[in-house]
Enzyme design. Structure first.
Site, short mmCIF file in Angstrom:
data_model
loop_
_atom_site.label_atom_id
_atom_site.label_comp_id
_atom_site.label_asym_id
_atom_site.label_seq_id
_atom_site.Cartn_x
_atom_site.Cartn_y
_atom_site.Cartn_z
N VAL A 9 0.87 -1.18 0.00
CA VAL A 9 0.00 0.00 0.00
C VAL A 9 0.90 1.22 0.00
O VAL A 9 2.05 1.17 0.42
CB VAL A 9 -0.97 0.05 1.21
CG1 VAL A 9 -2.01 -1.03 1.12
CG2 VAL A 9 -0.20 0.00 2.51
N SER A 10 0.37 2.36 -0.47
CA SER A 10 1.19 3.56 -0.64
C SER A 10 1.32 4.38 0.62
O SER A 10 2.22 5.20 0.72
CB SER A 10 0.60 4.44 -1.75
OG SER A 10 0.64 3.75 -2.98
N THR A 11 0.40 4.25 1.59
CA THR A 11 0.44 5.08 2.79
C THR A 11 0.39 4.22 4.03
O THR A 11 -0.16 3.12 4.04
CB THR A 11 -0.74 6.07 2.83
OG1 THR A 11 -1.95 5.33 2.95
CG2 THR A 11 -0.77 6.92 1.57
#
Length: 463
Positions: free
Chosen positions: A19-21
């Protein structure tokens, strides 16, 4: 080449999720991706050796710790396939996607399987689809980046600070706005005042370590003194806009600091003034600075000791003996520093508003609430330990400074007239024998600029 096909029941595969965050604000979380990958492998009868997880890493780069560990494992051989929930979990870059699949996975005997797109690289059609879908993944990334950049440019034009991990010292960042922090804002003003008064960056560092313990350095002070946020500006991509936040220092003070910084940088080595008036003297004929050395103050254009500082090679402005010019300036300073003039200045100083204790108490309450939120975020796993530790240390240091501010009980100051008389007497008696740095600080606190034109001496005062 395609990976060697192993019997279904013994096929060893690995999974990869991302996931990016840290907050997992995507449509599919880490846990959901892991569940889908595990269920898929179980349905296929594949032996899932391990799931590699990168939480909080962008798909625009391959510099991710779990991805690197997975590649090391694949290079050793024995991995028959890599399974992901969706193609863009591997990468959002077309080039990186194809490089990983062709040069890393397939080259080491590992196929690539994407659950959502329902294909794998053991077939020609699957390899063709990889290239097509990676193009769309990169297009989406570029569109997101473009929208994000346009939004930040719009905020900058509207005067809003763009945010980021490092909020300018002296401000707080809340609800998308910069707001002055009472105690630290006072320290920012003190830094500018000390620097413009002639103090060295090293001495200011030592003073700040006492006032607000932390990682102070001369490099940090230079960055602070150059920061246009302090005069109400915001900057994005090299363009400066008028900000909506409150400035902490006046424009004249800021510009004076820039001139001093430029002068010290032009000198090359760390600034070590050997004369009383260095940095204040300007030629009234060509506009160049005057340099002090070997018993004289000389116009750079005439002396030609620094090619970069020559403005008019034909300038013939007069040289001044160091002692003579220092004495002439001190005579005018002595007139300015009469008890009557000092008393007037001290009355204005007394009228300046002190730091607001109520604001300090409000900020202490906010700090306690923020500490509680940090603990909650850590307990839920949304905040890594190193981030928690760094932020908690910063809050602790800020709270310590605020407590010191509230605890300070300064005795009542003498009346301005009495203080002025004592100050004038002390200056007149001690100035000639004081250390050079002490005398320089006094001179620079009162004088902004001295222009020399032959025998003429024109002083531009700060008061």
């Amino acid at each position: 080449m395609p990976a060697k096909q192993l019997p279904a029941q013994s096929r060893p595969v690995v999974g990869y999720v991302r996931v990016s965050t840290e907050n997992q604000l995507e449509n599919y979380s880490i846990d959901e991706q892991r569940r889908r990958v595990s269920a898929y492998c179980q349905a296929k009868g594949w032996r899932l050796r391990q799931i590699y997880t990168d939480g909080g890493f962008s798909g625009g780069t391959t510099d991710r710790p779990a991805l690197r560990r997975m590649l090391d494992e694949i290079r050793k051989g024995g991995v028959a396939a890599v399974v992901v929930y969706k193609l863009d979990r591997l990468s959002r870059s077309q080039k990186d996607t194809l490089t990983l699949i062709e040069d890393e996975f397939l080259a080491n005997g590992a196929d690539f399987v994407s659950i959502c797109e329902n294909f794998d690289t053991s077939t020609p059609f699957g390899r063709a689809m990889i290239g097509i879908l990676s193009v769309f993944a990169q297009l989406e990334k570029e569109q997101i980046t473009e929208r994000f950049t346009m939004g930040r440019i719009g905020r900058g034009k509207a005067g809003y600070y763009h945010g980021g991990p490092s909020i300018p010292f002296g401000y707080r960042y809340a609800d998308g706005l910069l707001a002055p922090d009472a105690y630290r804002a006072a320290l920012v003003r003190e830094i500018f005042e000390r620097f413009c008064a002639g103090q060295s960056l090293s001495s200011i560092c030592r003073a700040m370590e006492q006032a607000c313990p932390g990682k102070w350095s001369t490099a940090k002070l230079r960055y602070l003194l150059r920061n246009t946020n302090y005069i109400g500006k915001v900057k994005f991509r090299g363009v400066t806009y008028d900000g909506v936040h409150q400035p902490l220092v006046g424009r004249q003070t800021f510009e004076a600091a820039q001139r001093l910084l430029d002068a010290r940088r032009a000198n090359g080595a760390p600034f070590r003034a050997g004369t009383l008036l260095s940095g204040l003297l300007y030629c009234g004929r060509c506009g160049a600075r005057y340099a002090g050395a070997h018993g004289f103050y000389k116009c750079y254009s005439r002396a030609k000791t620094s090619k970069a500082r020559v403005i008019d090679p034909a300038c013939n402005n007069a040289h001044w003996k160091t002692e003579a010019l220092d004495g002439a300036v001190w005579q005018q300073l002595a007139l300015l520093l009469s008890p009557a003039v000092l008393a007037s200045a001290l009355r204005e100083e007394d009228g300046a508003p002190p730091p607001d204790p109520a604001a300090a108490r409000r900020r202490l309450t906010q700090i306690e609430a923020e500490r509680g939120r940090l603990a909650e975020l850590y307990q839920t796993g949304a905040l890594p330990l190193d981030t928690l530790t760094a932020r908690a240390a910063a809050l602790r240091a800020e709270a310590g400074g605020l407590h010191a501010l509230l605890a300070a009980q300064a005795p009542p100051a003498p009346a301005p007239d009495e203080r002025a008389a004592r100050t004038a007497e002390r200056l007149a008696r001690g100035f000639p024998d004081a250390p050079l740095e002490t005398r320089r600080q006094l001179v620079r606190s009162l004088i902004r600029k001295i222009t020399l034109d032959g025998p003429s001496v024109r002083i531009e005062w700060r008061v």
